[in-house]
Design a protein around this motif. Structure first.
Motif, PDB file in Angstrom:
ATOM      1  N   PHE A  79       0.661  -1.169  -0.075  1.00 55.64           N
ATOM      2  CA  PHE A  79      -0.133  -0.298   0.157  1.00 55.64           C
ATOM      3  C   PHE A  79       0.655   1.914   0.423  1.00 55.64           C
ATOM      4  O   PHE A  79       0.764   1.921  -0.904  1.00 55.64           O
ATOM      5  CB  PHE A  79      -0.482  -0.228   0.879  1.00 55.64           C
ATOM      6  N   SER A  80       1.788   1.726   0.719  1.00 55.66           N
ATOM      7  CA  SER A  80       2.853   2.741   1.298  1.00 55.66           C
ATOM      8  C   SER A  80       3.674   1.881   2.363  1.00 55.66           C
ATOM      9  O   SER A  80       4.342   1.460   2.654  1.00 55.66           O
ATOM     10  CB  SER A  80       1.699   3.539   1.396  1.00 55.66           C
ATOM     11  N   ALA A  81       4.943   2.961   2.083  1.00 52.83           N
ATOM     12  CA  ALA A  81       5.776   2.889   2.616  1.00 52.83           C
ATOM     13  C   ALA A  81       4.786   2.839   4.554  1.00 52.83           C
ATOM     14  O   ALA A  81       5.820   1.978   5.198  1.00 52.83           O
ATOM     15  CB  ALA A  81       7.100   3.476   2.497  1.00 52.83           C
ATOM     16  N   GLY A  82       4.578   3.947   4.192  1.00 49.00           N
ATOM     17  CA  GLY A  82       4.164   3.803   5.858  1.00 49.00           C
ATOM     18  C   GLY A  82       3.198   2.550   6.190  1.00 49.00           C
ATOM     19  O   GLY A  82       3.381   1.722   7.341  1.00 49.00           O
ATOM     20  N   ALA A  83       2.682   1.600   5.336  1.00 49.99           N
ATOM     21  CA  ALA A  83       2.125   0.682   6.006  1.00 49.99           C
ATOM     22  C   ALA A  83       2.662  -0.690   5.620  1.00 49.99           C
ATOM     23  O   ALA A  83       2.865  -1.191   6.502  1.00 49.99           O
ATOM     24  CB  ALA A  83       0.828   0.372   4.968  1.00 49.99           C
ATOM     25  N   SER A  84       4.237  -0.606   5.459  1.00 47.99           N
ATOM     26  CA  SER A  84       5.136  -1.837   5.542  1.00 47.99           C
ATOM     27  C   SER A  84       5.466  -1.647   6.562  1.00 47.99           C
ATOM     28  O   SER A  84       5.781  -2.642   7.461  1.00 47.99           O
ATOM     29  CB  SER A  84       5.918  -1.624   4.071  1.00 47.99           C
ATOM     30  N   PHE A  85       6.100  -0.033   6.785  1.00 46.61           N
ATOM     31  CA  PHE A  85       6.254  -0.222   8.060  1.00 46.61           C
ATOM     32  C   PHE A  85       6.191  -0.794   9.765  1.00 46.61           C
ATOM     33  O   PHE A  85       6.426  -1.033  10.007  1.00 46.61           O
ATOM     34  CB  PHE A  85       7.463   1.332   8.562  1.00 46.61           C
ATOM     35  N   ALA A  86       4.410  -0.472   9.537  1.00 49.93           N
ATOM     36  CA  ALA A  86       3.763  -0.480  10.645  1.00 49.93           C
ATOM     37  C   ALA A  86       3.531  -1.749  10.709  1.00 49.93           C
ATOM     38  O   ALA A  86       4.008  -2.151  11.632  1.00 49.93           O
ATOM     39  CB  ALA A  86       2.219   0.378  10.591  1.00 49.93           C
ATOM     40  N   GLY A  87       3.138  -2.287   9.802  1.00 50.96           N
ATOM     41  CA  GLY A  87       3.089  -3.788   9.831  1.00 50.96           C
ATOM     42  C   GLY A  87       4.637  -4.452  10.273  1.00 50.96           C
ATOM     43  O   GLY A  87       3.805  -5.638  11.103  1.00 50.96           O
ATOM     44  N   GLY A  88       5.701  -4.388   9.937  1.00 50.18           N
ATOM     45  CA  GLY A  88       6.951  -5.374  10.293  1.00 50.18           C
ATOM     46  C   GLY A  88       6.532  -4.637  11.352  1.00 50.18           C
ATOM     47  O   GLY A  88       7.866  -5.598  12.296  1.00 50.18           O
ATOM     48  N   ALA A  89       6.374  -3.343  12.110  1.00 49.24           N
ATOM     49  CA  ALA A  89       6.499  -3.059  13.449  1.00 49.24           C
ATOM     50  C   ALA A  89       5.138  -3.802  14.160  1.00 49.24           C
ATOM     51  O   ALA A  89       5.592  -4.635  15.255  1.00 49.24           O
ATOM     52  CB  ALA A  89       6.212  -2.080  13.826  1.00 49.24           C
ATOM     53  N   ILE A  90       4.855  -4.325  14.147  1.00 52.29           N
ATOM     54  CA  ILE A  90       3.301  -4.813  14.462  1.00 52.29           C
ATOM     55  C   ILE A  90       3.741  -6.205  14.310  1.00 52.29           C
ATOM     56  O   ILE A  90       3.543  -7.197  15.234  1.00 52.29           O
ATOM     57  CB  ILE A  90       2.059  -4.518  13.841  1.00 52.29           C
ATOM     58  N   ILE A  91       4.075  -7.045  12.792  1.00 46.28           N
ATOM     59  CA  ILE A  91       4.359  -8.559  12.923  1.00 46.28           C
ATOM     60  C   ILE A  91       5.423  -8.550  13.631  1.00 46.28           C
ATOM     61  O   ILE A  91       5.845  -9.526  14.871  1.00 46.28           O
ATOM     62  CB  ILE A  91       4.477  -8.699  11.895  1.00 46.28           C
ATOM     63  N   SER A  92       6.770  -7.543  14.077  1.00 43.13           N
ATOM     64  CA  SER A  92       7.711  -8.079  14.446  1.00 43.13           C
ATOM     65  C   SER A  92       7.297  -7.633  16.320  1.00 43.13           C
ATOM     66  O   SER A  92       7.590  -8.722  17.251  1.00 43.13           O
ATOM     67  CB  SER A  92       9.154  -6.991  14.534  1.00 43.13           C
ATOM     68  N   ALA A  93       6.779  -7.116  16.804  1.00 45.76           N
ATOM     69  CA  ALA A  93       6.458  -7.759  18.173  1.00 45.76           C
ATOM     70  C   ALA A  93       4.860  -8.382  18.151  1.00 45.76           C
ATOM     71  O   ALA A  93       5.514  -8.846  19.691  1.00 45.76           O
ATOM     72  CB  ALA A  93       5.064  -6.052  18.243  1.00 45.76           C
ATOM     73  N   VAL A  94       4.848  -9.506  17.848  1.00 45.81           N
ATOM     74  CA  VAL A  94       4.044 -11.128  17.117  1.00 45.81           C
ATOM     75  C   VAL A  94       5.145 -11.848  17.837  1.00 45.81           C
ATOM     76  O   VAL A  94       4.839 -11.730  18.214  1.00 45.81           O
ATOM     77  CB  VAL A  94       3.561 -10.857  16.103  1.00 45.81           C
ATOM     78  N   GLY A  95       5.987 -11.176  17.017  1.00 43.43           N
ATOM     79  CA  GLY A  95       7.683 -12.138  16.783  1.00 43.43           C
ATOM     80  C   GLY A  95       8.571 -12.230  18.241  1.00 43.43           C
ATOM     81  O   GLY A  95       8.680 -13.141  19.085  1.00 43.43           O
ATOM     82  N   VAL A  96       7.803 -10.981  19.437  1.00 40.83           N
ATOM     83  CA  VAL A  96       8.396 -10.473  20.494  1.00 40.83           C
ATOM     84  C   VAL A  96       7.645 -11.548  21.692  1.00 40.83           C
ATOM     85  O   VAL A  96       7.696 -12.644  22.401  1.00 40.83           O
ATOM     86  CB  VAL A  96       8.776  -9.492  21.021  1.00 40.83           C
ATOM     87  N   ALA A  97       6.332 -11.320  21.720  1.00 39.58           N
ATOM     88  CA  ALA A  97       5.629 -12.027  22.315  1.00 39.58           C
ATOM     89  C   ALA A  97       5.270 -13.725  21.852  1.00 39.58           C
ATOM     90  O   ALA A  97       5.589 -13.770  23.029  1.00 39.58           O
ATOM     91  CB  ALA A  97       3.971 -11.666  21.925  1.00 39.58           C
TER      92      ALA A  97
END
Length: 77
Positions: A3-21
């Motif tokens: 969609f956009s750079a912002g969506a990719s960065f936000a998705g990366g942050a959220i998915i990485s947070a799931v990885g931490v959990a």
């Protein structure tokens, strides 16, 4: 996200947070491999965000090439 750079960065942050959990919930050492999988997808999303930022400009060709290879390597695995 495509969609956009912002969506990719936000998705990366959220998915990485799931990885931490997921890492905090690991009980057996054999589960670590599966718990680390979200980090790969998060890394791919961050690489996609870098591609969104660098594709419109010729200022950072090395960064663009690195992000391209990282994105493709993680997408094809």
């Amino acid at each position: 996200m495509c969609f956009s750079a912002g969506a990719s960065f936000a998705g990366g942050a959220i998915i990485s947070a799931v990885g931490v959990a997921a890492q905090t919930k690991v009980v057996k050492p054999s589960q670590r491999f599966f718990a680390v999988i979200p980090f790969f997808f998060g890394f791919q999303q961050v690489a996609e965000g870098v591609l969104w930022v660098t594709l419109g400009s010729a200022k950072y060709p090395v960064l663009q090439d690195a992000a391209t290879y990282i994105f493709l390597a993680t997408a094809l695995v």
